[in-house]
Design an enzyme around this catalytic site. Structure first.
Site, PDB file in Angstrom:
ATOM      1  N   HIS A 282       5.010   5.241   5.360  1.00  0.00           N
ATOM      2  CA  HIS A 282       3.696   4.672   5.015  1.00  0.00           C
ATOM      3  C   HIS A 282       3.228   3.618   6.016  1.00  0.00           C
ATOM      4  O   HIS A 282       2.085   3.192   5.959  1.00  0.00           O
ATOM      5  CB  HIS A 282       3.738   4.078   3.604  1.00  0.00           C
ATOM      6  CG  HIS A 282       3.851   5.132   2.540  1.00  0.00           C
ATOM      7  ND1 HIS A 282       2.761   5.590   1.823  1.00  0.00           N
ATOM      8  CD2 HIS A 282       4.897   5.867   2.114  1.00  0.00           C
ATOM      9  CE1 HIS A 282       3.155   6.528   0.984  1.00  0.00           C
ATOM     10  NE2 HIS A 282       4.451   6.726   1.141  1.00  0.00           N
TER      11      HIS A 282
ATOM     12  N   ASP B 174      -1.895  -1.208  10.809  1.00  0.00           N
ATOM     13  CA  ASP B 174      -1.792  -0.702   9.447  1.00  0.00           C
ATOM     14  C   ASP B 174      -1.526   0.793   9.528  1.00  0.00           C
ATOM     15  O   ASP B 174      -2.134   1.479  10.355  1.00  0.00           O
ATOM     16  CB  ASP B 174      -3.122  -0.940   8.703  1.00  0.00           C
ATOM     17  CG  ASP B 174      -2.891  -1.348   7.248  1.00  0.00           C
ATOM     18  OD1 ASP B 174      -1.877  -0.925   6.669  1.00  0.00           O
ATOM     19  OD2 ASP B 174      -3.743  -2.079   6.704  1.00  0.00           O
TER      20      ASP B 174
HETATM   21  P1  ADQ Z   1      -0.645  -1.505   1.707  1.00  0.00           P
HETATM   22  O1  ADQ Z   1      -0.188  -2.304   2.890  1.00  0.00           O
HETATM   23  O2  ADQ Z   1      -0.403  -2.116   0.399  1.00  0.00           O
HETATM   24  O3  ADQ Z   1      -0.047  -0.041   1.737  1.00  0.00           O
HETATM   25  P2  ADQ Z   1      -3.387  -0.281   1.497  1.00  0.00           P
HETATM   26  O4  ADQ Z   1      -3.298   1.052   2.113  1.00  0.00           O
HETATM   27  O5  ADQ Z   1      -4.685  -0.949   1.773  1.00  0.00           O
HETATM   28  O6  ADQ Z   1      -2.250  -1.285   1.998  1.00  0.00           O
HETATM   29  O7  ADQ Z   1      -3.189  -0.113  -0.045  1.00  0.00           O
HETATM   30  C1  ADQ Z   1      -3.392  -1.168  -0.917  1.00  0.00           C
HETATM   31  C2  ADQ Z   1      -3.782  -0.645  -2.281  1.00  0.00           C
HETATM   32  O8  ADQ Z   1      -3.659  -1.719  -3.194  1.00  0.00           O
HETATM   33  C3  ADQ Z   1      -5.207  -0.152  -2.347  1.00  0.00           C
HETATM   34  O9  ADQ Z   1      -5.271   0.971  -3.169  1.00  0.00           O
HETATM   35  C4  ADQ Z   1      -5.946  -1.336  -2.961  1.00  0.00           C
HETATM   36  O10 ADQ Z   1      -7.038  -0.987  -3.768  1.00  0.00           O
HETATM   37  C5  ADQ Z   1      -4.890  -1.988  -3.803  1.00  0.00           C
HETATM   38  N1  ADQ Z   1      -5.118  -3.437  -3.816  1.00  0.00           N
HETATM   39  C6  ADQ Z   1      -5.166  -4.256  -2.759  1.00  0.00           C
HETATM   40  N2  ADQ Z   1      -5.458  -5.511  -3.167  1.00  0.00           N
HETATM   41  C7  ADQ Z   1      -5.581  -5.464  -4.491  1.00  0.00           C
HETATM   42  C8  ADQ Z   1      -5.888  -6.434  -5.503  1.00  0.00           C
HETATM   43  N3  ADQ Z   1      -6.159  -7.694  -5.224  1.00  0.00           N
HETATM   44  N4  ADQ Z   1      -5.918  -6.021  -6.777  1.00  0.00           N
HETATM   45  C9  ADQ Z   1      -5.664  -4.746  -7.087  1.00  0.00           C
HETATM   46  N5  ADQ Z   1      -5.405  -3.794  -6.177  1.00  0.00           N
HETATM   47  C10 ADQ Z   1      -5.353  -4.145  -4.903  1.00  0.00           C
HETATM   48  C11 ADQ Z   1       0.921   0.656   2.561  1.00  0.00           C
HETATM   49  C12 ADQ Z   1       0.618   0.669   4.057  1.00  0.00           C
HETATM   50  C13 ADQ Z   1      -0.785   1.210   4.315  1.00  0.00           C
HETATM   51  C14 ADQ Z   1      -0.912   2.597   3.696  1.00  0.00           C
HETATM   52  C15 ADQ Z   1      -0.446   2.591   2.246  1.00  0.00           C
HETATM   53  C16 ADQ Z   1      -0.372   4.006   1.688  1.00  0.00           C
HETATM   54  O11 ADQ Z   1       0.747  -0.647   4.613  1.00  0.00           O
HETATM   55  O12 ADQ Z   1      -1.047   1.277   5.703  1.00  0.00           O
HETATM   56  O13 ADQ Z   1      -2.268   2.989   3.746  1.00  0.00           O
HETATM   57  O14 ADQ Z   1       0.850   2.015   2.113  1.00  0.00           O
HETATM   58  O15 ADQ Z   1       0.401   4.814   2.488  1.00  0.00           O
END
Ligand code: ADQ
Length: 465
Positions: free
Chosen positions: A156, A369
């Site tokens: 991920h 990311d």
């Molecule tokens: P993350 O680093 O956690 O994931 P991201 O892909 O943006 O980053 O996913 C975060 C998820 O958490 C999103 O669905 C978002 O809506 C939710 N989220 C974030 N802040 C929140 C909040 N304050 N309250 C509720 N929900 C919140 C890791 C990798 C990424 C990759 C994903 C999936 O770092 O690059 O895209 O896994 O593979």
């Protein structure tokens, strides 16, 4: 049809409608729901003694099999090697990566422990799908116990360039571990290329192109492995629906009242140094400096729930952001306007969808990311008749797909500010065209497509065995 067995560090049963801070949990749940099988991993608790067998809970077609971990295991494996070595390294932060033989041994030990507790639950024709950097040695641990099932891995995070990976003392052992899988999934072609370059130039292995979209056949460490890009995505149609409903809630009315007609810029991230938050705050500062007409007219809301708070670097970034937000607010705030709303908490999916929908700009500027699902979510939540603009870092995997965004270099503070200004003043026609182009991508590649293509590829590998 053979069962799917998903293995991830953290197993978090998802209750409908509850908020969650990780993109991973949602994706896995979706994958298991349709096929049935086991989800195995850590249950989030620490225990005095490692259990001999996992605790089992059944929910529909999904069996959750989970274990508590000893405090020491958690320190060395999770806070240690996974989050203080691999995470910074894979996000190009050599300056933050710690190299310790003790945590590396703990990482291998917990992978071996997990493998020994899952093994008795497995059937010969199971498809095993292991997630993320915590569990790179997992397949090799199972293989050393004589298991021959088809095993796939999905990363991920980004996969770094060989020059970065080479700084890890155990880099060769780690890639050897990976080659015990049958299928390796990465987010983008860039990650795939970085992996292939390691195989070619560091491991003296072979790399064969398998044709458009089919990935590569890797030959290394005496194994033959398929490696391919599977860009993760979101549940586009569902999220569009949630965003439409979210537009008219009491919470959204309060948000709109509090803004009194001002434009909103939104950022939503786990509080993590990879997300480029200090640079983002600086860019907003630069926007107010360079385009003073925005003072009193634009609010920036950054939602950032704390994560991995036991790791010192996460405490440090939190302090840094508090200071920066305080500094910018102190400099520009008026008695009736605060420039930055900085919120250290989680929100429900629906609340976030409402925030995204109301925001003229979605600001997604990680320094690195793997994908970044927030970028995709922001786009899917826009009102089609009057969509906002996504300002997106070139270093997010999502930038490879979302070319209707304003793509920025997050280190270039001034350029990010200029692109925010461009977004705030962009004509409706251009906003619509950019939105349509991105929605086309998000409708074609949604979470269902992602999961199906991975599982299909895994079954394909099983069929050839
Ligand atoms: P993350 O680093 O956690 O994931 P991201 O892909 O943006 O980053 O996913 C975060 C998820 O958490 C999103 O669905 C978002 O809506 C939710 N989220 C974030 N802040 C929140 C909040 N304050 N309250 C509720 N929900 C919140 C890791 C990798 C990424 C990759 C994903 C999936 O770092 O690059 O895209 O896994 O593979």
């Amino acid at each position: 049809m053979s069962r799917l067995v998903v293995v991830s560090n953290r197993v978090a049963p998802v209750e409908e409608g509850k908020s969650q801070a990780g993109g991973l949990a949602v994706a896995i749940q979706e994958a298991l729901k349709s096929r049935g099988g086991i989800w195995f991993g850590w249950n989030g608790d620490t225990v005095e003694q490692t259990p001999d067998a996992p605790g089992i809970t059944q929910n529909g077609r999904i069996t959750y099999a989970t274990l508590g971990l000893l405090q020491r295991d958690l320190e060395e494996y999770y806070n240690g090697f996974a989050n203080s070595t691999l995470w910074p390294l894979f996000h190009y932060r050599l300056d933050l990566a710690q190299f310790s033989g003790r945590t590396y041994a703990g990482y291998q030990r917990v992978n071996s422990l997990f493998a020994s507790r899952l093994a008795p639950l497995l059937r010969a024709d199971d498809l095993i799908w292991v997630h993320d950097y915590h569990l790179i040695p997992f397949a090799e641990q199972l293989r050393s116990m004589g298991l021959e099932q088809t095993m796939g891995f999905f990363l991920h995070t980004p996969w770094p360039a060989p020059e970065i990976l080479g700084a890890l003392p155990a880099h060769e052992a780690l890639v050897r571990n990976l080659c015990a899988y049958d299928l390796l999934g990465f987010h983008t072609e860039v990650d795939l290329r970085c992996f292939a370059n390691y195989i070619r130039y560091e491991a003296q292995g072979t790399v064969e192109e398998l044709g458009a979209g089919q990935g590569l056949r890797i030959g290394a460490f005496g194994r033959s492995v398929i490696a391919r890009a599977f860009p993760i995505s979101i549940d586009t149609a569902t999220l569009e629906g949630i965003a439409r409903q979210a537009a008219d809630t009491a919470q959204m009315r309060r948000l709109k009242e509090s803004l009194v007609g001002r434009a909103l810029i939104v950022g939503v991230d786990r509080l993590d140094y990879s997300k480029g938050l200090p640079q983002r705050f600086e860019s907003f500062h630069a926007l107010l400096d360079a385009y003073p007409a925005n003072r009193g007219q634009v609010s920036f809301m950054q939602v950032a729930p704390p994560s991995r708070s036991d790791v010192a670097e996460y405490q440090a970034i939190r302090r840094e952001l508090e200071a920066l937000a305080g500094h910018i607010n102190g400099r520009f705030a008026e008695f009736d306007w605060v420039p930055i709303r900085y919120l250290n908490k989680s929100f429900s999916r629906k609340a976030l969808a409402g925030f995204y929908r109301h925001a003229s700009i979605g600001l997604v500027t990680p320094l690195r990311d793997g994908m970044n699902l927030v970028a995709k979510e922001y786009v899917a939540c826009q009102p089609p008749e009057d969509p906002g603009v996504l300002v997106l870092s070139r270093f997010a995997g999502a930038a490879k797909e979302l070319d209707g965004a304003l793509i920025v270099n997050p280190y270039d503070i001034r350029a990010v500010a200029e692109n925010m200004q461009r977004g705030l003043t962009m004509p409706l026609q251009e906003r619509r065209e950019r939105y349509e182009a991105m929605m086309k991508v998000l409708r074609a590649n949604d979470i269902t497509h992602w999961r199906e293509s991975y599982v299909e590829a895994l079954s394909g590998v099983a069929g050839q065995a």
